[in-house]
Design a protein around this motif. Structure first.
Motif, PDB file in Angstrom:
ATOM      1  N   ALA A 196       0.826  -1.215   0.000  1.00 51.05           N
ATOM      2  CA  ALA A 196       0.000   0.000   0.000  1.00 51.05           C
ATOM      3  C   ALA A 196       0.857   1.261   0.000  1.00 51.05           C
ATOM      4  O   ALA A 196       0.483   2.267  -0.613  1.00 51.05           O
ATOM      5  N   ALA A 197       2.004   1.223   0.667  1.00 49.23           N
ATOM      6  CA  ALA A 197       2.872   2.408   0.737  1.00 49.23           C
ATOM      7  C   ALA A 197       3.332   2.840  -0.658  1.00 49.23           C
ATOM      8  O   ALA A 197       3.473   4.037  -0.925  1.00 49.23           O
ATOM      9  N   LEU A 198       3.561   1.885  -1.555  1.00 45.06           N
ATOM     10  CA  LEU A 198       3.993   2.227  -2.915  1.00 45.06           C
ATOM     11  C   LEU A 198       2.866   2.896  -3.699  1.00 45.06           C
ATOM     12  O   LEU A 198       3.116   3.744  -4.551  1.00 45.06           O
ATOM     13  N   VAL A 199       1.642   2.525  -3.404  1.00 46.34           N
ATOM     14  CA  VAL A 199       0.489   3.117  -4.076  1.00 46.34           C
ATOM     15  C   VAL A 199       0.188   4.492  -3.466  1.00 46.34           C
ATOM     16  O   VAL A 199       0.032   5.484  -4.191  1.00 46.34           O
ATOM     17  N   MET A 200       0.116   4.571  -2.145  1.00 47.18           N
ATOM     18  CA  MET A 200      -0.217   5.830  -1.468  1.00 47.18           C
ATOM     19  C   MET A 200       0.814   6.926  -1.730  1.00 47.18           C
ATOM     20  O   MET A 200       0.479   8.101  -1.815  1.00 47.18           O
ATOM     21  N   SER A 201       2.076   6.551  -1.867  1.00 46.99           N
ATOM     22  CA  SER A 201       3.140   7.528  -2.120  1.00 46.99           C
ATOM     23  C   SER A 201       3.230   7.894  -3.605  1.00 46.99           C
ATOM     24  O   SER A 201       4.065   8.713  -3.982  1.00 46.99           O
ATOM     25  N   VAL A 227      15.591  -0.508   6.328  1.00 46.63           N
ATOM     26  CA  VAL A 227      14.773   0.524   5.702  1.00 46.63           C
ATOM     27  C   VAL A 227      13.471  -0.103   5.225  1.00 46.63           C
ATOM     28  O   VAL A 227      13.485  -1.124   4.528  1.00 46.63           O
ATOM     29  N   PHE A 228      12.360   0.509   5.606  1.00 44.90           N
ATOM     30  CA  PHE A 228      11.038   0.080   5.169  1.00 44.90           C
ATOM     31  C   PHE A 228      10.477   1.128   4.219  1.00 44.90           C
ATOM     32  O   PHE A 228      10.979   2.252   4.157  1.00 44.90           O
ATOM     33  N   ASN A 229       9.417   0.792   3.493  1.00 47.68           N
ATOM     34  CA  ASN A 229       8.765   1.767   2.635  1.00 47.68           C
ATOM     35  C   ASN A 229       8.388   2.997   3.449  1.00 47.68           C
ATOM     36  O   ASN A 229       7.761   2.886   4.496  1.00 47.68           O
ATOM     37  N   GLY A 230       8.819   4.171   2.961  1.00 46.61           N
ATOM     38  CA  GLY A 230       8.472   5.424   3.619  1.00 46.61           C
ATOM     39  C   GLY A 230       9.411   5.867   4.719  1.00 46.61           C
ATOM     40  O   GLY A 230       9.222   6.936   5.295  1.00 46.61           O
ATOM     41  N   THR A 231      10.463   5.095   5.012  1.00 45.61           N
ATOM     42  CA  THR A 231      11.439   5.501   6.025  1.00 45.61           C
ATOM     43  C   THR A 231      12.065   6.828   5.617  1.00 45.61           C
ATOM     44  O   THR A 231      12.320   7.060   4.445  1.00 45.61           O
ATOM     45  N   ILE A 264      11.465  16.998   0.094  1.00 47.29           N
ATOM     46  CA  ILE A 264      11.630  15.592   0.457  1.00 47.29           C
ATOM     47  C   ILE A 264      11.451  14.761  -0.807  1.00 47.29           C
ATOM     48  O   ILE A 264      10.447  14.867  -1.496  1.00 47.29           O
ATOM     49  N   HIS A 265      12.443  13.937  -1.089  1.00 44.85           N
ATOM     50  CA  HIS A 265      12.482  13.161  -2.326  1.00 44.85           C
ATOM     51  C   HIS A 265      12.170  11.698  -2.056  1.00 44.85           C
ATOM     52  O   HIS A 265      12.650  11.132  -1.074  1.00 44.85           O
ATOM     53  N   ARG A 266      11.434  11.076  -2.985  1.00 42.92           N
ATOM     54  CA  ARG A 266      11.186   9.642  -2.933  1.00 42.92           C
ATOM     55  C   ARG A 266      12.307   8.945  -3.703  1.00 42.92           C
ATOM     56  O   ARG A 266      12.438   9.139  -4.910  1.00 42.92           O
ATOM     57  N   ILE A 267      13.099   8.176  -3.007  1.00 41.39           N
ATOM     58  CA  ILE A 267      14.165   7.396  -3.633  1.00 41.39           C
ATOM     59  C   ILE A 267      13.627   5.975  -3.779  1.00 41.39           C
ATOM     60  O   ILE A 267      13.273   5.331  -2.792  1.00 41.39           O
ATOM     61  N   VAL A 268      13.559   5.497  -5.015  1.00 33.98           N
ATOM     62  CA  VAL A 268      12.887   4.240  -5.327  1.00 33.98           C
ATOM     63  C   VAL A 268      13.894   3.207  -5.805  1.00 33.98           C
ATOM     64  O   VAL A 268      14.697   3.487  -6.702  1.00 33.98           O
ATOM     65  N   LEU A 269      13.853   2.033  -5.202  1.00 40.27           N
ATOM     66  CA  LEU A 269      14.685   0.906  -5.623  1.00 40.27           C
ATOM     67  C   LEU A 269      13.767  -0.140  -6.226  1.00 40.27           C
ATOM     68  O   LEU A 269      12.762  -0.516  -5.620  1.00 40.27           O
ATOM     69  N   THR A 321      14.031  20.268   7.521  1.00 38.69           N
ATOM     70  CA  THR A 321      12.976  20.014   8.500  1.00 38.69           C
ATOM     71  C   THR A 321      11.675  19.761   7.761  1.00 38.69           C
ATOM     72  O   THR A 321      11.546  20.042   6.577  1.00 38.69           O
ATOM     73  N   GLY A 322      10.705  19.278   8.478  1.00 36.30           N
ATOM     74  CA  GLY A 322       9.393  19.062   7.875  1.00 36.30           C
ATOM     75  C   GLY A 322       9.225  17.647   7.400  1.00 36.30           C
ATOM     76  O   GLY A 322      10.059  16.778   7.651  1.00 36.30           O
ATOM     77  N   GLY A 323       8.146  17.403   6.738  1.00 37.01           N
ATOM     78  CA  GLY A 323       7.854  16.067   6.252  1.00 37.01           C
ATOM     79  C   GLY A 323       7.013  16.116   5.002  1.00 37.01           C
ATOM     80  O   GLY A 323       6.462  17.157   4.656  1.00 37.01           O
ATOM     81  N   ARG A 324       6.930  14.999   4.362  1.00 35.77           N
ATOM     82  CA  ARG A 324       6.106  14.898   3.163  1.00 35.77           C
ATOM     83  C   ARG A 324       4.652  14.926   3.605  1.00 35.77           C
ATOM     84  O   ARG A 324       4.261  14.273   4.553  1.00 35.77           O
ATOM     85  N   ARG A 325       3.851  15.704   2.912  1.00 36.03           N
ATOM     86  CA  ARG A 325       2.426  15.758   3.219  1.00 36.03           C
ATOM     87  C   ARG A 325       1.803  14.415   2.876  1.00 36.03           C
ATOM     88  O   ARG A 325       2.155  13.809   1.871  1.00 36.03           O
ATOM     89  N   PRO A 326       0.829  13.982   3.699  1.00 33.61           N
ATOM     90  CA  PRO A 326       0.173  12.721   3.350  1.00 33.61           C
ATOM     91  C   PRO A 326      -0.588  12.871   2.043  1.00 33.61           C
ATOM     92  O   PRO A 326      -1.099  13.957   1.749  1.00 33.61           O
ATOM     93  N   PRO A 327      -0.626  11.821   1.229  1.00 37.00           N
ATOM     94  CA  PRO A 327      -1.331  11.921  -0.035  1.00 37.00           C
ATOM     95  C   PRO A 327      -2.814  12.197   0.171  1.00 37.00           C
ATOM     96  O   PRO A 327      -3.405  11.724   1.135  1.00 37.00           O
ATOM     97  N   THR A 328      -3.390  12.970  -0.721  1.00 36.53           N
ATOM     98  CA  THR A 328      -4.823  13.232  -0.651  1.00 36.53           C
ATOM     99  C   THR A 328      -5.538  12.332  -1.632  1.00 36.53           C
ATOM    100  O   THR A 328      -5.022  12.040  -2.719  1.00 36.53           O
ATOM    101  N   LEU A 329      -6.696  11.892  -1.252  1.00 34.91           N
ATOM    102  CA  LEU A 329      -7.492  11.049  -2.143  1.00 34.91           C
ATOM    103  C   LEU A 329      -8.250  11.923  -3.100  1.00 34.91           C
ATOM    104  O   LEU A 329      -8.804  12.955  -2.724  1.00 34.91           O
ATOM    105  N   ARG A 330      -8.259  11.551  -4.357  1.00 36.23           N
ATOM    106  CA  ARG A 330      -8.958  12.332  -5.366  1.00 36.23           C
ATOM    107  C   ARG A 330     -10.243  11.661  -5.742  1.00 36.23           C
ATOM    108  O   ARG A 330     -10.426  10.550  -5.811  1.00 36.23           O
TER     109      ARG A 330
END
Length: 197
Positions: free
Chosen positions: A20-25, A51-55, A133-138, A188-197
Motif C-alpha cells: 500500500a505504501a507504494l500506491v499511497m506515495s 529501511v522500510f517503505n516510507g522511512t 523531500i524526495h522519494r528514492i525508489v529501488l 525540517t518538515g515532512g512529506r504531506r500525506p497523499p490526498t485522495l482524489r
C-alpha cells in the motif's frame, strides 16, 4: 472455460498485493505501473539500519551504497537487475529531471541475491536533495536473457525512465520495489500525506 476462469481468479487471489505504501506515495503511477511482487526486497543502510517503505533518511545515512537482499517467493536460478532512482529531482515542486538515476546494478546472481555481487553499470551516486523531500525508489527486475547480455547502460542519469528502461531491455514488470524519503541533511518538515482524489 469456466474452470480456467476460476483457476485464474484463484491465482489472482493468491498473488501478494502491491504494498500500500507504494500506491499511497504514488511510486506506483509516477515511477512504476501496477505489478505483482514475486520477491521481497530488504534494504540496509551502511550502519545496519533496516529501511522500510516510507522511512525517512538523510544524505549521511545513504552516503555509501545500501546493502540489499532479494528473497524470491519461488525458486529462481538466474540474475536480477537493480535500478535506484529519485522520483522528485531536482525538487518535488518541479521534478523536471525525474527520474534521476542514482544506481544501476545488473547480473545479480539469484543464489547470492545481494547488490554487492552484481555488475555496477552505473556507479552509485548518493542522494543529496537540496530542496524538499524526495522519494528514492529501488526496483528489482528478473533478467530474462542471462548474465552479461540482458541490459544496456543508459546514456545519462537525468530524465531516466524506469518503465522505458525495462521495456527496452526486455525486463518485464518489477518483481520487488521499495522506497524511502530523503531530504537535505539539515532539512525540517515532512512529506504531506497523499490526498485522495
Amino acid at each position: 472455460m469456466a474452470r480456467e476462469r476460476e483457476t485464474e481468479r484463484e491465482n489472482d487471489e493468491c498473488r501478494p498485493p502491491i504494498p500500500a505504501a507504494l500506491v499511497m506515495s504514488r511510486v506506483v503511477g509516477d515511477v512504476l505501473g501496477p505489478f505483482t511482487p514475486t520477491a521481497d526486497l530488504r534494504l540496509l543502510t551502511s550502519d545496519g539500519s533496516i529501511v522500510f517503505n516510507g522511512t525517512s533518511l538523510r544524505p549521511s545515512n545513504v552516503a555509501a551504497p545500501p546493502r540489499l537482499h532479494i528473497a524470491p517467493h519461488h525458486h529462481f536460478q538466474g540474475f536480477y537487475t537493480l535500478v535506484m532512482v529519485d522520483a522528485d529531482a531536482p525538487n518535488p515542486s518541479n521534478p523536471h529531471f525525474k527520474e534521476y538515476l542514482h544506481w544501476l546494478v545488473t547480473d545479480i546472481p539469484a543464489a547470492e541475491s545481494s547488490s554487492g555481487s552484481g555488475n555496477e553499470m552505473v556507479r552509485y551516486e548518493s542522494p543529496k536533495p537540496t530542496m524538499g523531500i524526495h522519494r528514492i525508489v529501488l526496483v528489482v527486475f528478473q533478467q530474462s536473457r542471462g548474465r552479461g547480455r540482458a541490459v544496456t547502460a543508459p546514456q545519462w542519469r537525468r530524465n531516466f525512465t524506469t518503465r522505458e528502461f525495462s521495456e527496452a531491455n526486455c525486463l518485464g514488470s518489477p518483481i520487488a520495489a521499495l522506497y524511502y524519503n530523503c531530504q537535505r541533511q539539515n532539512g525540517t518538515g515532512g512529506r504531506r500525506p497523499p490526498t485522495l482524489r
